[in-house]
Design an enzyme around this catalytic site. Structure first.
Site, PDB file in Angstrom:
ATOM      1  N   CYS A 159       0.819  -1.210   0.000  1.00 11.07           N
ATOM      2  CA  CYS A 159       0.000   0.000   0.000  1.00 11.07           C
ATOM      3  C   CYS A 159       0.852   1.258   0.000  1.00 11.07           C
ATOM      4  O   CYS A 159       2.047   1.216   0.286  1.00 11.07           O
ATOM      5  CB  CYS A 159      -0.858   0.053   1.274  1.00 11.07           C
ATOM      6  SG  CYS A 159      -2.035  -1.282   1.444  1.00 11.07           S
TER       7      CYS A 159
ATOM      8  N   CYS B   2      -2.870   4.913   2.788  1.00 10.48           N
ATOM      9  CA  CYS B   2      -3.982   3.974   2.625  1.00 10.48           C
ATOM     10  C   CYS B   2      -4.795   3.882   3.914  1.00 10.48           C
ATOM     11  O   CYS B   2      -4.244   3.798   5.008  1.00 10.48           O
ATOM     12  CB  CYS B   2      -3.479   2.590   2.228  1.00 10.48           C
ATOM     13  SG  CYS B   2      -4.822   1.461   1.791  1.00 10.48           S
TER      14      CYS B   2
ATOM     15  N   CYS C  77      -2.589  -2.985  -3.492  1.00  5.03           N
ATOM     16  CA  CYS C  77      -3.858  -2.823  -2.785  1.00  5.03           C
ATOM     17  C   CYS C  77      -4.916  -2.323  -3.768  1.00  5.03           C
ATOM     18  O   CYS C  77      -4.643  -1.434  -4.568  1.00  5.03           O
ATOM     19  CB  CYS C  77      -3.653  -1.816  -1.653  1.00  5.03           C
ATOM     20  SG  CYS C  77      -5.149  -1.292  -0.815  1.00  5.03           S
TER      21      CYS C  77
ATOM     22  N   CYS D  74      -5.984   1.643  -2.400  1.00  2.85           N
ATOM     23  CA  CYS D  74      -5.166   2.845  -2.621  1.00  2.85           C
ATOM     24  C   CYS D  74      -4.422   2.826  -3.952  1.00  2.85           C
ATOM     25  O   CYS D  74      -3.813   3.818  -4.321  1.00  2.85           O
ATOM     26  CB  CYS D  74      -4.195   3.047  -1.457  1.00  2.85           C
ATOM     27  SG  CYS D  74      -2.867   1.826  -1.341  1.00  2.85           S
TER      28      CYS D  74
END
Length: 180
Positions: free
Chosen positions: A31, A35, A62, A65
């Site tokens: 991430c 995030c 992810c 994000c």
């Protein structure tokens, strides 16, 4: 891991976006520091200075994000939002909560959703809630007030008013209709 990286993750500090990425060993996901996903255990976090390095270490980006910078086409993004609304309609949903969940500004989310879906996110949430309320009115004998709160509208008067505005009938009149 340096303390400043951990503090940036804990604080969801967007100022660190692009300077490092963090991966969570237990999920296999990486991430951006900003995030809004659930905070991982510190001992499961690995730091990378480039998204490519995280992917080379077998971590996947992810979906929230989008640390790889790849955006979904607007149609797919709106389809994800609709699915999220349909799954969570009974929870408090607002433009702000949706924009936080889908990692976009409220303005961009509203504009894109309306362009693709033909209605605003709020109108879609209301449509989903009213469809669920109609089903409960037909299949149960729950009081109208309980049905309103079950579908995410705790204010019974607001629920009844919206229901009547959209269907032309009060919830009680709808329930008493012989054919549905």
């Amino acid at each position: 891991m340096q303390e400043r990286y951990w503090q940036a993750i804990v604080a969801n500090d967007a100022a660190y976006d692009g300077t490092f990425y963090y991966a969570v060993a237990t999920t296999g996901i990486f991430c951006r520091p900003s995030c809004k996903s659930r905070l991982p255990k510190r001992e499961h976090v690995r730091i990378f200075h480039h998204s490519q390095a995280a992917m080379a270490a077998s971590f996947r980006p992810c979906k929230r994000c989008r640390p790889d910078g790849i955006r979904l086409p607007d149609e797919a993004w709106v389809a994800e939002m609709k699915a999220h609304i349909e799954e969570h309609f009974a929870e408090p949903l607002s433009l702000a909560t949706l924009s936080e969940h889908f990692y976009a500004s409220t303005y961009h989310l509203q504009r894109t959703f309306k362009r693709v879906a033909g209605v605003t996110p709020l109108m879609y949430i209301q449509e989903v809630r009213l469809a669920a309320a109609k089903k409960l009115l037909i299949t149960t004998d729950m009081p109208v007030q309980v049905i309103g709160s079950r579908v995410g509208m705790a204010n019974a008067a607001h629920f009844a008013t919206l229901f009547q505005k959209r269907t032309g009938l009060t919830p009680t009149e709808f329930r008493q209709q012989p054919m549905h």
